[in-house]
Design an enzyme around this catalytic site. Structure first.
Site, PDB file in Angstrom:
ATOM      1  N   TYR A 260      33.236  40.296  31.345  1.00  0.00           N
ATOM      2  CA  TYR A 260      34.637  39.975  31.626  1.00  0.00           C
ATOM      3  C   TYR A 260      35.316  39.408  30.388  1.00  0.00           C
ATOM      4  O   TYR A 260      36.355  39.914  29.935  1.00  0.00           O
ATOM      5  CB  TYR A 260      34.742  38.969  32.782  1.00  0.00           C
ATOM      6  CG  TYR A 260      36.112  38.319  32.890  1.00  0.00           C
ATOM      7  CD1 TYR A 260      37.225  39.068  33.273  1.00  0.00           C
ATOM      8  CD2 TYR A 260      36.297  36.964  32.583  1.00  0.00           C
ATOM      9  CE1 TYR A 260      38.490  38.482  33.347  1.00  0.00           C
ATOM     10  CE2 TYR A 260      37.555  36.376  32.670  1.00  0.00           C
ATOM     11  CZ  TYR A 260      38.645  37.140  33.046  1.00  0.00           C
ATOM     12  OH  TYR A 260      39.893  36.573  33.114  1.00  0.00           O
TER      13      TYR A 260
ATOM     14  N   THR B 104      42.672  34.666  28.625  1.00  0.00           N
ATOM     15  CA  THR B 104      41.866  33.593  29.224  1.00  0.00           C
ATOM     16  C   THR B 104      41.168  32.757  28.151  1.00  0.00           C
ATOM     17  O   THR B 104      40.809  33.280  27.086  1.00  0.00           O
ATOM     18  CB  THR B 104      40.806  34.201  30.163  1.00  0.00           C
ATOM     19  OG1 THR B 104      39.831  33.199  30.472  1.00  0.00           O
ATOM     20  CG2 THR B 104      40.066  35.373  29.545  1.00  0.00           C
ATOM     21  N   ASP B 105      40.920  31.498  28.478  1.00  0.00           N
ATOM     22  CA  ASP B 105      40.168  30.621  27.567  1.00  0.00           C
ATOM     23  C   ASP B 105      38.708  31.051  27.436  1.00  0.00           C
ATOM     24  O   ASP B 105      38.018  30.619  26.516  1.00  0.00           O
ATOM     25  CB  ASP B 105      40.251  29.156  28.036  1.00  0.00           C
ATOM     26  CG  ASP B 105      39.562  28.903  29.379  1.00  0.00           C
ATOM     27  OD1 ASP B 105      39.279  29.870  30.115  1.00  0.00           O
ATOM     28  OD2 ASP B 105      39.312  27.723  29.701  1.00  0.00           O
ATOM     29  N   GLU B 106      38.248  31.920  28.341  1.00  0.00           N
ATOM     30  CA  GLU B 106      36.830  32.315  28.301  1.00  0.00           C
ATOM     31  C   GLU B 106      36.502  33.112  27.034  1.00  0.00           C
ATOM     32  O   GLU B 106      35.338  33.260  26.678  1.00  0.00           O
ATOM     33  CB  GLU B 106      36.459  33.105  29.564  1.00  0.00           C
ATOM     34  CG  GLU B 106      36.685  32.271  30.808  1.00  0.00           C
ATOM     35  CD  GLU B 106      36.042  32.819  32.063  1.00  0.00           C
ATOM     36  OE1 GLU B 106      35.090  33.602  31.952  1.00  0.00           O
ATOM     37  OE2 GLU B 106      36.503  32.439  33.151  1.00  0.00           O
TER      38      GLU B 106
ATOM     39  N   LYS C 153      38.315  40.877  27.969  1.00  0.00           N
ATOM     40  CA  LYS C 153      39.589  40.169  27.781  1.00  0.00           C
ATOM     41  C   LYS C 153      39.825  39.880  26.290  1.00  0.00           C
ATOM     42  O   LYS C 153      40.964  39.946  25.814  1.00  0.00           O
ATOM     43  CB  LYS C 153      39.596  38.861  28.575  1.00  0.00           C
ATOM     44  CG  LYS C 153      39.658  39.050  30.086  1.00  0.00           C
ATOM     45  CD  LYS C 153      40.937  39.727  30.564  1.00  0.00           C
ATOM     46  CE  LYS C 153      42.149  38.841  30.403  1.00  0.00           C
ATOM     47  NZ  LYS C 153      43.384  39.495  30.969  1.00  0.00           N
TER      48      LYS C 153
HETATM   49  P1  NAD Z   1      43.412  39.021  40.452  1.00  0.00           P
HETATM   50  O1  NAD Z   1      42.109  39.741  40.427  1.00  0.00           O
HETATM   51  O2  NAD Z   1      43.733  38.105  41.576  1.00  0.00           O
HETATM   52  O3  NAD Z   1      44.612  40.073  40.350  1.00  0.00           O
HETATM   53  C1  NAD Z   1      44.555  41.197  39.518  1.00  0.00           C
HETATM   54  C2  NAD Z   1      45.634  42.155  39.965  1.00  0.00           C
HETATM   55  O4  NAD Z   1      45.634  43.277  39.077  1.00  0.00           O
HETATM   56  C3  NAD Z   1      45.406  42.715  41.374  1.00  0.00           C
HETATM   57  O5  NAD Z   1      46.617  42.692  42.091  1.00  0.00           O
HETATM   58  C4  NAD Z   1      44.947  44.131  41.138  1.00  0.00           C
HETATM   59  O6  NAD Z   1      45.300  45.018  42.183  1.00  0.00           O
HETATM   60  C5  NAD Z   1      45.682  44.459  39.849  1.00  0.00           C
HETATM   61  N1  NAD Z   1      45.025  45.525  39.082  1.00  0.00           N
HETATM   62  C6  NAD Z   1      43.701  45.604  38.757  1.00  0.00           C
HETATM   63  N2  NAD Z   1      43.478  46.739  38.076  1.00  0.00           N
HETATM   64  C7  NAD Z   1      44.670  47.371  37.962  1.00  0.00           C
HETATM   65  C8  NAD Z   1      45.080  48.585  37.364  1.00  0.00           C
HETATM   66  N3  NAD Z   1      44.201  49.394  36.742  1.00  0.00           N
HETATM   67  N4  NAD Z   1      46.385  48.935  37.413  1.00  0.00           N
HETATM   68  C9  NAD Z   1      47.289  48.128  38.042  1.00  0.00           C
HETATM   69  N5  NAD Z   1      46.951  46.985  38.649  1.00  0.00           N
HETATM   70  C10 NAD Z   1      45.653  46.599  38.611  1.00  0.00           C
HETATM   71  O7  NAD Z   1      43.470  38.261  39.051  1.00  0.00           O
HETATM   72  P2  NAD Z   1      44.158  36.873  38.656  1.00  0.00           P
HETATM   73  O8  NAD Z   1      43.184  35.797  38.870  1.00  0.00           O
HETATM   74  O9  NAD Z   1      45.491  36.824  39.265  1.00  0.00           O
HETATM   75  O10 NAD Z   1      44.306  37.069  37.089  1.00  0.00           O
HETATM   76  C11 NAD Z   1      45.462  37.691  36.543  1.00  0.00           C
HETATM   77  C12 NAD Z   1      45.335  37.720  35.032  1.00  0.00           C
HETATM   78  O11 NAD Z   1      45.188  36.386  34.530  1.00  0.00           O
HETATM   79  C13 NAD Z   1      44.131  38.495  34.529  1.00  0.00           C
HETATM   80  O12 NAD Z   1      44.510  39.170  33.344  1.00  0.00           O
HETATM   81  C14 NAD Z   1      43.108  37.405  34.213  1.00  0.00           C
HETATM   82  O13 NAD Z   1      42.211  37.825  33.216  1.00  0.00           O
HETATM   83  C15 NAD Z   1      44.022  36.304  33.720  1.00  0.00           C
HETATM   84  N6  NAD Z   1      43.502  34.941  33.875  1.00  0.00           N
HETATM   85  C16 NAD Z   1      43.024  34.518  35.085  1.00  0.00           C
HETATM   86  C17 NAD Z   1      42.582  33.212  35.215  1.00  0.00           C
HETATM   87  C18 NAD Z   1      42.093  32.694  36.558  1.00  0.00           C
HETATM   88  O14 NAD Z   1      41.624  31.562  36.622  1.00  0.00           O
HETATM   89  N7  NAD Z   1      42.206  33.450  37.636  1.00  0.00           N
HETATM   90  C19 NAD Z   1      42.612  32.340  34.118  1.00  0.00           C
HETATM   91  C20 NAD Z   1      43.121  32.813  32.911  1.00  0.00           C
HETATM   92  C21 NAD Z   1      43.563  34.102  32.789  1.00  0.00           C
END
Ligand code: NAD
Length: 322
Positions: free
Chosen positions: A149, A125-127, A153
């Site tokens: 968070y 993430t950009d954060e 990350k």
């Molecule tokens: P989300 O919370 O919607 O989904 C996370 C998924 O991971 C869920 O399906 C959950 O069940 C699964 N999970 C959590 N812990 C787990 C474990 N221990 N074992 C197996 N599965 C597990 O998150 P998202 O928004 O889809 O984000 C996905 C990724 O992208 C993350 O790594 C997040 O840091 C990164 N990200 C998100 C954003 C955003 O804007 N949402 C931006 C940049 C990066």
């Protein structure tokens, strides 16, 4: 069946499930989703791909090396989305974030090392760059994460990269800006605001509403991940962003206009602890790989609101439960 076999951790969550749809729609690859189904992961999110012969679901936790190894064996590539992802939850309960995001990522990388997986993409993430008052963060900029968070990350990025530098695991890291689109859990800003407005409820806006984020449509992010998987260099980091840096208040005005409401629907609330003011990333590296965002912010917001309007079956039960 031709094509690669890709293991997608966290594929029952928001971005992971959209990525699965993107892969199935645009390639010959097959996909195994490995997901623990936490509150954020739901089978309803991947219901539409369940009967695709190129799709398989395995319930499992990335912190459990044995079940992860069983699931990962035989795959050509791993795309690692699984994480605890909600900043507000990390402020009230950081432990799960450190455990899943740091320890869990170590298990993913170590399993990929032992199984000699040909390609690994770690989703960051950009954060991790912290608040950027002016300009845009480059991949080489120092990490200054400021929430539990983003700190977890940042740790996971460094763990992933250490497996490349130490063991030669072909790991690539992406760092994307704030995503929005279909199947995003209704605790995150855009689905929370949208579903509240569709229910004629008010929407809570943090602080003065001037915090700025670069909003990217989830399918554009998924295409970026695919470009990095196919063409990214191991050991490298690639920012992904849409160039849509927008103050929250302006974003809210756009949503209000789409649903036909006004400022009376907005409720200003006490700011998030440690709330970063602004994020923005330099995307020259991923652009050099051939990636371009496809939708403007306005088009993508219209499409997203329409999706939430048409898919109450998906978000209403989740919102009631949480
Ligand atoms: P989300 O919370 O919607 O989904 C996370 C998924 O991971 C869920 O399906 C959950 O069940 C699964 N999970 C959590 N812990 C787990 C474990 N221990 N074992 C197996 N599965 C597990 O998150 P998202 O928004 O889809 O984000 C996905 C990724 O992208 C993350 O790594 C997040 O840091 C990164 N990200 C998100 C954003 C955003 O804007 N949402 C931006 C940049 C990066």
């Amino acid at each position: 069946m031709s094509g690669r076999r890709i293991l997608v951790t966290g594929g029952a969550g928001f971005i992971g499930s959209n990525y699965v749809r993107h892969v199935l729609a645009t390639t010959d690859d097959s996909v195994t989703v490995f997901d623990a189904l936490t509150y954020a992961g739901n089978l309803s999110t991947i219901r539409d791909v369940d009967d695709d012969p190129r799709f398989e679901f395995v319930k499992g936790n990335i912190c459990d090396p044995e079940s992860l190894e069983d699931a990962m064996r035989g795959h050509d590539a791993v795309v690692h989305f699984a994480a605890e992802s909600h900043v507000d939850r990390s402020i009230t309960g950081p432990d799960d974030f450190i455990h899943t995001n740091c320890f869990g990522t170590n298990v993913v990388m170590d399993t990929a090392r032992r199984l000699e997986i040909g390609r690994v993409v770690h989703i960051g993430t950009d954060e991790v760059y912290g608040s950027v008052e002016v300009g845009s963060s480059k991949e080489s900029d120092p990490l200054e994460p400021r929430s539990p968070y983003s700190a977890s990350k940042a740790g996971s990025d460094l763990i992933a990269l250490s497996y490349h530098h130490t063991y030669g695991v072909p790991v690539t890291v992406t760092r994307c800006t704030n995503n929005f689109g279909p199947y995003q859990f209704p605790e995150k800003a855009i689905p929370l605001f949208t579903t509240n407005l569709l229910d004629d409820a008010t929407i809570p806006l943090y602080g003065d509403g001037l915090n700025e984020r670069d909003w990217i449509y989830v399918d554009d992010h998924c295409a970026g991940v695919q470009v990095v998987l196919d063409h990214g260099a191991p050991g490298e980091i690639y920012n992904v962003g849409a160039g849509n840096e927008t103050p929250n208040r302006v974003l809210v005005d756009k949503l209000l206009a789409i649903v036909g409401k006004d400022e009376a629907s907005v409720r200003y609330v006490t700011d998030r602890l440690g709330h970063d003011r602004r994020y923005s990333v330099d995307i020259a590296k991923v652009t050099d790989l051939g990636w371009r965002r496809q939708r403007t912010l306005d088009e993508a917001l219209e499409a997203t609101v329409a999706w939430y309007r048409d898919n109450r079956w998906w978000w209403e039960p989740l919102k009631q439960r949480s």
